[in-house]
Design an enzyme around this catalytic site. Sequence first.
Site, PDB file in Angstrom:
ATOM      1  N   CYS A 272      -3.936   9.158   1.964  1.00  0.00           N
ATOM      2  CA  CYS A 272      -4.374   9.663   0.655  1.00  0.00           C
ATOM      3  C   CYS A 272      -3.889  11.080   0.355  1.00  0.00           C
ATOM      4  O   CYS A 272      -3.086  11.284  -0.548  1.00  0.00           O
ATOM      5  CB  CYS A 272      -5.889   9.630   0.582  1.00  0.00           C
TER       6      CYS A 272
HETATM    7  N1  LIG Z   1      -7.488   4.205   3.803  1.00  0.00           N
HETATM    8  C1  LIG Z   1      -8.257   5.023   3.121  1.00  0.00           C
HETATM    9  O1  LIG Z   1      -9.004   5.793   3.699  1.00  0.00           O
HETATM   10  C2  LIG Z   1      -8.248   5.034   1.604  1.00  0.00           C
HETATM   11  C3  LIG Z   1      -9.270   5.730   0.932  1.00  0.00           C
HETATM   12  C4  LIG Z   1      -9.289   5.745  -0.456  1.00  0.00           C
HETATM   13  C5  LIG Z   1      -8.296   5.076  -1.155  1.00  0.00           C
HETATM   14  N2  LIG Z   1      -7.299   4.422  -0.493  1.00  0.00           N
HETATM   15  C6  LIG Z   1      -6.296   3.725  -1.296  1.00  0.00           C
HETATM   16  O2  LIG Z   1      -6.541   2.325  -1.216  1.00  0.00           O
HETATM   17  C7  LIG Z   1      -5.313   1.600  -1.260  1.00  0.00           C
HETATM   18  C8  LIG Z   1      -5.194   0.700  -0.036  1.00  0.00           C
HETATM   19  O3  LIG Z   1      -5.158   1.514   1.117  1.00  0.00           O
HETATM   20  P1  LIG Z   1      -5.466   0.944   2.562  1.00  0.00           P
HETATM   21  O4  LIG Z   1      -5.670   2.139   3.419  1.00  0.00           O
HETATM   22  O5  LIG Z   1      -6.523  -0.105   2.531  1.00  0.00           O
HETATM   23  O6  LIG Z   1      -4.061   0.247   2.899  1.00  0.00           O
HETATM   24  P2  LIG Z   1      -3.775  -0.768   4.088  1.00  0.00           P
HETATM   25  O7  LIG Z   1      -2.315  -0.690   4.356  1.00  0.00           O
HETATM   26  O8  LIG Z   1      -4.729  -0.545   5.219  1.00  0.00           O
HETATM   27  O9  LIG Z   1      -4.112  -2.192   3.468  1.00  0.00           O
HETATM   28  C9  LIG Z   1      -3.424  -2.756   2.422  1.00  0.00           C
HETATM   29  C10 LIG Z   1      -3.315  -4.254   2.643  1.00  0.00           C
HETATM   30  O10 LIG Z   1      -2.645  -4.814   1.517  1.00  0.00           O
HETATM   31  C11 LIG Z   1      -1.826  -5.862   1.975  1.00  0.00           C
HETATM   32  N3  LIG Z   1      -0.820  -6.168   0.944  1.00  0.00           N
HETATM   33  C12 LIG Z   1       0.297  -5.493   0.624  1.00  0.00           C
HETATM   34  N4  LIG Z   1       0.917  -6.093  -0.418  1.00  0.00           N
HETATM   35  C13 LIG Z   1       0.163  -7.150  -0.759  1.00  0.00           C
HETATM   36  C14 LIG Z   1       0.272  -8.161  -1.755  1.00  0.00           C
HETATM   37  N5  LIG Z   1       1.281  -8.175  -2.637  1.00  0.00           N
HETATM   38  N6  LIG Z   1      -0.679  -9.089  -1.811  1.00  0.00           N
HETATM   39  C15 LIG Z   1      -1.716  -9.089  -0.930  1.00  0.00           C
HETATM   40  N7  LIG Z   1      -1.881  -8.174   0.026  1.00  0.00           N
HETATM   41  C16 LIG Z   1      -0.946  -7.212   0.112  1.00  0.00           C
HETATM   42  C17 LIG Z   1      -1.261  -5.332   3.269  1.00  0.00           C
HETATM   43  O11 LIG Z   1      -0.759  -6.367   4.093  1.00  0.00           O
HETATM   44  C18 LIG Z   1      -2.487  -4.632   3.867  1.00  0.00           C
HETATM   45  O12 LIG Z   1      -3.245  -5.499   4.689  1.00  0.00           O
HETATM   46  C19 LIG Z   1      -4.214   2.662  -1.367  1.00  0.00           C
HETATM   47  O13 LIG Z   1      -3.912   2.876  -2.713  1.00  0.00           O
HETATM   48  C20 LIG Z   1      -4.892   3.902  -0.800  1.00  0.00           C
HETATM   49  O14 LIG Z   1      -4.317   5.088  -1.307  1.00  0.00           O
HETATM   50  C21 LIG Z   1      -7.270   4.371   0.875  1.00  0.00           C
END
Ligand SMILES: NC(=O)c1ccc[n+]([C@@H]2O[C@H](COP(=O)([O-])OP(=O)(O)OC[C@H]3O[C@@H](n4cnc5c(N)ncnc54)[C@H](O)[C@@H]3O)[C@@H](O)[C@H]2O)c1
Length: 436
Positions: A272
């Site tokens: 983030c």
């Molecule tokens: N990790 C955090 O602490 C956090 C906190 C707040 C916001 N975010 C935001 O949330 C969002 C997700 O982050 P995350 O940390 O969960 O990412 P992540 O990489 O842990 O998970 C994302 C998942 O999406 C899947 N994916 C990718 N393309 C896809 C598709 N076309 N269809 C279905 N699944 C698909 C991936 O395989 C993965 O399992 C990002 O925008 C991030 O900035 C993350």
Amino acid sequence: MKNKLCSKVVAREAVIGIIGLGYVGLPLAREFLKEGFKVCGFDVDLNKVEMLKTGQSYIKHIQDDFLKKHVLETKKLTATSDFARLADVDYILVCVPTPLGKHRNPDLSYVLNSTRSIAQHLRTGHVVVLESSTYPGTTEDDMMPILEATGLKVGVDYYLGYSPEREDPGNKDFSTGTIPKIVSGVTPDCLEVVDCLYREIVTTVRVSTPKVAEASKILENTYRAVNIAMVNELKMLFDRMGINVWEVIDAAKSKPFGFQAFYPGPGLGGHCIPIDPYYLTWKAKEYEFTTRFIELAGEINTQQPYFVVQKAGAALNQHNKSLRGSRILLLGVAYKKDIDDVRESPALTLHELIVKQGALVDYYDPFIPETGPHRHFPGMKLRSIVYSPAAIASYDLVIVVTDHSSFAYDEILANAQLILDTRNVYRLAHEKVFKA
Ligand SMILES: NC(=O)c1ccc[n+]([C@@H]2O[C@H](COP(=O)([O-])OP(=O)(O)OC[C@H]3O[C@@H](n4cnc5c(N)ncnc54)[C@H](O)[C@@H]3O)[C@@H](O)[C@H]2O)c1
């Protein structure tokens, strides 16, 4: 249709589809399951889908027992990579990655690919909510045209909104269920159906448009990036002046108002803080505007691993050693304490920079048994050493990169030849300990 949907939510008959079952999507699924909803998770990572089908977790703070109960007993959690099953869900919450490209430009490909998958199966009554962090305008200007191309009309046939995720992995005080959630919709009816779902699991905060909600998320993360950059800059100045920055911060935070403590470190990490502000920087260009605070913060924060390497060289120098040929141990590689996430971790940059100096570099992190390849380090493949006091003693320098609670800091101090502490875990001055 709006009232029918909200009644289904209250009766727990609404089925929640979650696209992207990562650090955000899986904890979100857990909150809905806890409140009695049926959840269908979608992911393109077949490995994750297969693990979930047998109730196995791949995220440290989500327990196998909880997943097994809901996959095998209550059967309220299903996972699939078959997007045709979107037809069976009422809500579609999109939690896919929003990384940066090589030149720090937003990579919206995951959001757009998911939106195309949704469009193929979009039907009357669907509610689509983007949760990924992104620049203002993504929901209405990038996602909506793809959905509208189906011929269905937003606010009439289907609903669309944005609700940013504030999950903070490893935070013992706050989790998805206890952090207020901002909700928005493209139309007033969209807002109503988005809010009526989320308020069942968490306190919601309504805002007038998706753009406000998108901008609020970027503001939160820019605020952190800028303040961390400020203390990182002061750290480098105070180091030159012989002043301990951590003691300065402790003193300043005794002021009960008008000051919030931020702490310096070896550089920014995670999915983030180092990324989201650049989404706004990129979007700002469309408006002939330069986001100077974001650029400056990025510049200072990016410099931090280089500062650590410089201090490592200086510490070794005092022991008549050089980086070249020395054995260095990185203590912790996760991007922050007590979590198993290494994305964008400054430890990866540190590893590369120190190896380039001709040192032999290992790492120890009980949360990360092995790591790599990574987006910026495609050739990287590393494995944690096995911890022992003798192993610690065998390194010329131990660099504390991540301050995991489980590290035996006293034992490490007793055995290490030399320590470079980037997290102020050794608060008392010691001849073996240098700060960076
Ligand atoms: N990790 C955090 O602490 C956090 C906190 C707040 C916001 N975010 C935001 O949330 C969002 C997700 O982050 P995350 O940390 O969960 O990412 P992540 O990489 O842990 O998970 C994302 C998942 O999406 C899947 N994916 C990718 N393309 C896809 C598709 N076309 N269809 C279905 N699944 C698909 C991936 O395989 C993965 O399992 C990002 O925008 C991030 O900035 C993350």
